[in-house]
Design a protein around this motif. Structure first.
Motif, PDB file in Angstrom:
ATOM      1  N   VAL A 196       0.882  -1.213  -0.017  1.00  0.00           N
ATOM      2  CA  VAL A 196      -0.052   0.082   0.078  1.00  0.00           C
ATOM      3  C   VAL A 196       0.864   1.110   0.090  1.00  0.00           C
ATOM      4  O   VAL A 196       1.810   1.478   0.896  1.00  0.00           O
ATOM      5  CB  VAL A 196      -0.853  -0.066   1.261  1.00  0.00           C
ATOM      6  CG1 VAL A 196      -1.746   1.286   1.168  1.00  0.00           C
ATOM      7  CG2 VAL A 196      -1.926  -1.192   1.148  1.00  0.00           C
ATOM      8  N   THR A 197       0.544   2.023  -1.003  1.00  0.00           N
ATOM      9  CA  THR A 197       1.320   3.357  -1.033  1.00  0.00           C
ATOM     10  C   THR A 197       0.979   4.476   0.025  1.00  0.00           C
ATOM     11  O   THR A 197      -0.271   4.436   0.482  1.00  0.00           O
ATOM     12  CB  THR A 197       1.313   4.029  -2.472  1.00  0.00           C
ATOM     13  OG1 THR A 197      -0.128   4.066  -2.704  1.00  0.00           O
ATOM     14  CG2 THR A 197       1.756   3.185  -3.695  1.00  0.00           C
ATOM     15  N   ALA A 198       1.865   5.162   0.342  1.00  0.00           N
ATOM     16  CA  ALA A 198       1.511   6.137   1.649  1.00  0.00           C
ATOM     17  C   ALA A 198       0.453   7.027   1.054  1.00  0.00           C
ATOM     18  O   ALA A 198      -0.387   7.471   1.917  1.00  0.00           O
ATOM     19  CB  ALA A 198       2.595   6.843   2.077  1.00  0.00           C
ATOM     20  N   ALA A 199       0.543   7.940   0.102  1.00  0.00           N
ATOM     21  CA  ALA A 199      -0.292   9.065  -0.408  1.00  0.00           C
ATOM     22  C   ALA A 199      -1.256   8.576  -1.369  1.00  0.00           C
ATOM     23  O   ALA A 199      -1.295   7.903  -2.174  1.00  0.00           O
ATOM     24  CB  ALA A 199       0.713  10.389  -0.800  1.00  0.00           C
ATOM     25  N   THR A 254      -4.362  -5.903   3.990  1.00  0.00           N
ATOM     26  CA  THR A 254      -4.939  -4.930   3.819  1.00  0.00           C
ATOM     27  C   THR A 254      -5.444  -4.457   5.281  1.00  0.00           C
ATOM     28  O   THR A 254      -5.510  -3.258   5.338  1.00  0.00           O
ATOM     29  CB  THR A 254      -6.362  -5.287   3.086  1.00  0.00           C
ATOM     30  OG1 THR A 254      -5.912  -5.601   1.610  1.00  0.00           O
ATOM     31  CG2 THR A 254      -7.178  -3.898   2.753  1.00  0.00           C
ATOM     32  N   LEU A 255      -6.054  -4.965   6.111  1.00  0.00           N
ATOM     33  CA  LEU A 255      -6.450  -4.683   7.313  1.00  0.00           C
ATOM     34  C   LEU A 255      -5.211  -4.281   8.072  1.00  0.00           C
ATOM     35  O   LEU A 255      -5.409  -3.301   9.042  1.00  0.00           O
ATOM     36  CB  LEU A 255      -7.232  -5.802   8.137  1.00  0.00           C
ATOM     37  CG  LEU A 255      -8.471  -6.228   7.452  1.00  0.00           C
ATOM     38  CD1 LEU A 255      -9.010  -7.669   8.077  1.00  0.00           C
ATOM     39  CD2 LEU A 255      -9.591  -5.113   7.607  1.00  0.00           C
ATOM     40  N   LEU A 256      -4.114  -4.913   8.109  1.00  0.00           N
ATOM     41  CA  LEU A 256      -3.129  -4.752   8.630  1.00  0.00           C
ATOM     42  C   LEU A 256      -2.461  -3.535   8.162  1.00  0.00           C
ATOM     43  O   LEU A 256      -1.521  -2.675   9.052  1.00  0.00           O
ATOM     44  CB  LEU A 256      -1.738  -5.742   8.734  1.00  0.00           C
ATOM     45  CG  LEU A 256      -2.235  -7.076   9.573  1.00  0.00           C
ATOM     46  CD1 LEU A 256      -1.185  -7.975   9.256  1.00  0.00           C
ATOM     47  CD2 LEU A 256      -2.189  -6.709  10.924  1.00  0.00           C
ATOM     48  N   ALA A 257      -2.871  -2.848   6.869  1.00  0.00           N
ATOM     49  CA  ALA A 257      -2.172  -1.841   6.829  1.00  0.00           C
ATOM     50  C   ALA A 257      -3.097  -0.484   7.084  1.00  0.00           C
ATOM     51  O   ALA A 257      -2.819   0.590   7.059  1.00  0.00           O
ATOM     52  CB  ALA A 257      -2.471  -1.517   4.932  1.00  0.00           C
ATOM     53  N   GLY A 258      -4.133  -0.828   7.950  1.00  0.00           N
ATOM     54  CA  GLY A 258      -4.917   0.210   8.569  1.00  0.00           C
ATOM     55  C   GLY A 258      -5.883   0.918   7.845  1.00  0.00           C
ATOM     56  O   GLY A 258      -6.368   0.518   6.969  1.00  0.00           O
ATOM     57  N   VAL A 259      -6.459   1.981   8.382  1.00  0.00           N
ATOM     58  CA  VAL A 259      -7.519   2.610   7.730  1.00  0.00           C
ATOM     59  C   VAL A 259      -7.256   3.106   6.289  1.00  0.00           C
ATOM     60  O   VAL A 259      -7.901   2.834   5.281  1.00  0.00           O
ATOM     61  CB  VAL A 259      -7.579   3.960   8.592  1.00  0.00           C
ATOM     62  CG1 VAL A 259      -8.863   4.840   7.755  1.00  0.00           C
ATOM     63  CG2 VAL A 259      -8.317   3.872   9.762  1.00  0.00           C
ATOM     64  N   ARG A 260      -5.874   3.553   5.969  1.00  0.00           N
ATOM     65  CA  ARG A 260      -5.555   3.940   4.545  1.00  0.00           C
ATOM     66  C   ARG A 260      -5.399   2.691   3.748  1.00  0.00           C
ATOM     67  O   ARG A 260      -6.014   2.842   2.480  1.00  0.00           O
ATOM     68  CB  ARG A 260      -3.986   4.608   4.701  1.00  0.00           C
ATOM     69  CG  ARG A 260      -4.237   5.841   5.230  1.00  0.00           C
ATOM     70  CD  ARG A 260      -3.099   6.558   5.907  1.00  0.00           C
ATOM     71  NE  ARG A 260      -3.208   7.609   6.535  1.00  0.00           N
ATOM     72  CZ  ARG A 260      -3.812   7.833   7.817  1.00  0.00           C
ATOM     73  NH1 ARG A 260      -3.864   6.808   8.518  1.00  0.00           N
ATOM     74  NH2 ARG A 260      -3.740   9.010   8.472  1.00  0.00           N
ATOM     75  N   GLY A 261      -5.270   1.657   4.087  1.00  0.00           N
ATOM     76  CA  GLY A 261      -5.057   0.559   3.300  1.00  0.00           C
ATOM     77  C   GLY A 261      -6.688  -0.165   3.107  1.00  0.00           C
ATOM     78  O   GLY A 261      -6.916  -0.317   1.786  1.00  0.00           O
TER      79      GLY A 261
END
Length: 466
Positions: free
Chosen positions: A244-247, A368-375
């Protein structure tokens, strides 16, 4: 009013909001600051943002407009220097209405901010009449209790009286009327699952029809063929999901600006139901991403709808009773039940039907879940982009995905999603949970492959002896 494009950055002492509003008069800009709330109004634009910390409009604050770029840059002072403002990239969360004081029995869902109506004399009379009626009813109950009367009792388990053949569905069961004429649309998935009377199906009927349709569509020969000749599936399993990219991209930011701005009212039981439905949606997304290797095809919208029970049969994951939602074993069983639905659909409908592929998709969901809200939000935005481009399936964005995009940003947390991600990753799924005798089918396939290899070996031996 138009919500303009904007972005937020911060320093140790300041918060900077860049607002794109071309062709305006800077002298007409109205800026108001109230603790965490910033409002900017300049015809025809209006922007209201809620931050995680308080800001001040003091001598160090400023507002500068650049006619060349069309950007108005508002710089505000942090009330607490050094405080890190959270989630400045989650535009839907910034745009969400300021949370109201908690009410133990909420009955109204806030869908926008409007001026409160001024009570009239008639309203006052109605309120007094209602108060008198409630007081009279209370006195009757107390009097009955004193005399040990048999008070009327309600029978549990009965469905509420239906005054309309239409049933509610979608996010928090707030939608109806979208599928009244489903038989005249290109929504072949819902039509096959529920038929032309989809609007009138009760939640129980939806589930029964969905399960029956899955049982009818499961093909033993197709499953065994994919199990025996799995070269293509092995390629799908070997594919690595991109990090997952940051921005967020400019397109994603524009999409978030168009999301609904609501204050959602829900209890713990409904909240758990939303998370379980979210798992099935992320599973469908994971399957499509693996199958297309990150490049959505013309069939991607069909895949997303066909693999998500809340789309294909309007059958959202059932709520977990609030008094049992804290039990870890019950929640693990509920998560397993949600994935069982997804596995069944992945083995009954798409082109590639493999239990191993379904397992890989579950691990993708955990990632995806471990990537948090943004993921999670990025995955939902990808789902929305695919559905919005389809002539019939765009409706699922309106009744599910749009609200999920906003709800996750406002109400979910990286920590909570991370915990759910670890639970999904550690989940133990077995073929017996699916209910189609997959173990027996694979045993038959293994014997068939062993017999074929034996015949091939005997043929080779005969040719060598000759």
């Amino acid at each position: 009013m138009i919500t303009p494009r904007f972005s937020c950055t911060q320093t140790e002492t300041s918060l900077i909001v860049a607002i794109y509003c071309p062709s305006i008069r800077a002298s007409e800009v109205e800026i108001n600051v109230d603790e965490t709330l910033l409002t900017v109004h300049i015809n025809p634009y209006f922007l209201r943002l809620n931050f995680s910390g308080n800001v001040l409009e003091d001598d160090a604050s400023s507002a500068r407009y650049d006619p060349a770029s069309g950007y108005l840059t508002v710089t505000l002072t942090k009330e607490t220097p050094g405080e890190a403002f959270r989630d400045l990239d989650l535009l839907a969360k910034l745009l969400a209405p300021r949370p109201t004081a908690p009410d133990p029995s909420p009955v109204i869902e806030v869908v926008g901010s409007t001026e409160a109506a001024v009570p009239t004399d008639d309203d006052d009379l109605a309120q007094r009449a209602q108060a008198l009626s409630l007081e009279h009813e209370r006195d009757e109950i107390l009097h009955a209790a004193e005399n040990d009367w048999q008070l009327p009792q309600s029978v549990s388990g009965l469905e509420p009286l239906r005054t309309s053949p239409q049933q509610r569905y979608g996010f928090l069961n707030t939608h109806t009327g979208y599928f009244t004429h489903v038989g005249q649309t290109a929504n072949e998935v819902l039509l096959a699952e529920l038929g032309p009377d989809a609007e009138a199906c009760t939640p129980k009927e939806r589930r029964l029809r969905r399960v029956a349709h899955e049982d009818a569509k499961f093909n033993e020969e197709h499953y065994m063929a994919d199990y025996m000749d799995d070269e293509y599936i092995q390629d799908l399993l070997a594919w690595t999901t991109p990090a997952v990219t940051a921005a967020y991209s400019e397109e994603e930011n524009l999409t978030m600006l168009r999301l609904p701005r609501k204050e959602y009212l829900f209890d713990k039981s409904q909240e758990h139901g939303l998370y379980l439905t979210l798992l099935t949606l992320l599973f469908a997304h994971a399957y499509d991403v693996r199958f297309t290797q990150g490049d959505p095809s013309s069939e991607s919208a069909w895949t997303l709808v066909a693999l998500t029970p809340a789309f294909s049969a309007l059958d959202a994951a059932p709520y977990v009773p609030e008094d049992r939602a804290g039990n870890q074993e019950i929640m693990t069983a509920a998560i397993a039940a949600a994935f069982t639905q997804s596995y069944r659909r992945a083995l009954a409908f798409p082109l590639s039907r493999s239990f191993a592929l379904a397992e890989a998709c579950r691990l993708d969901v955990a990632q995806t879940l471990l990537a948090g809200v943004r993921g999670v939000v990025r995955a939902l935005l990808e789902v929305k982009r695919v559905l919005d481009a389809h002539e019939a399936y765009y409706v699922y964005s309106k009744i599910w995905v749009d609200d999920f995009c906003t709800w996750v940003q406002v109400h979910a947390s990286d920590e909570g999603l991370g915990i759910l991600g670890y639970r999904v990753k550690a989940l133990s799924m077995n073929k017996g949970m699916i209910g189609w005798g997959l173990e027996e089918l694979q045993a038959v396939a293994n014997r068939s492959m062993a017999a074929s290899m034996s015949r091939a070996s005997d043929s080779d031996d005969d040719s060598e002896s000759d």
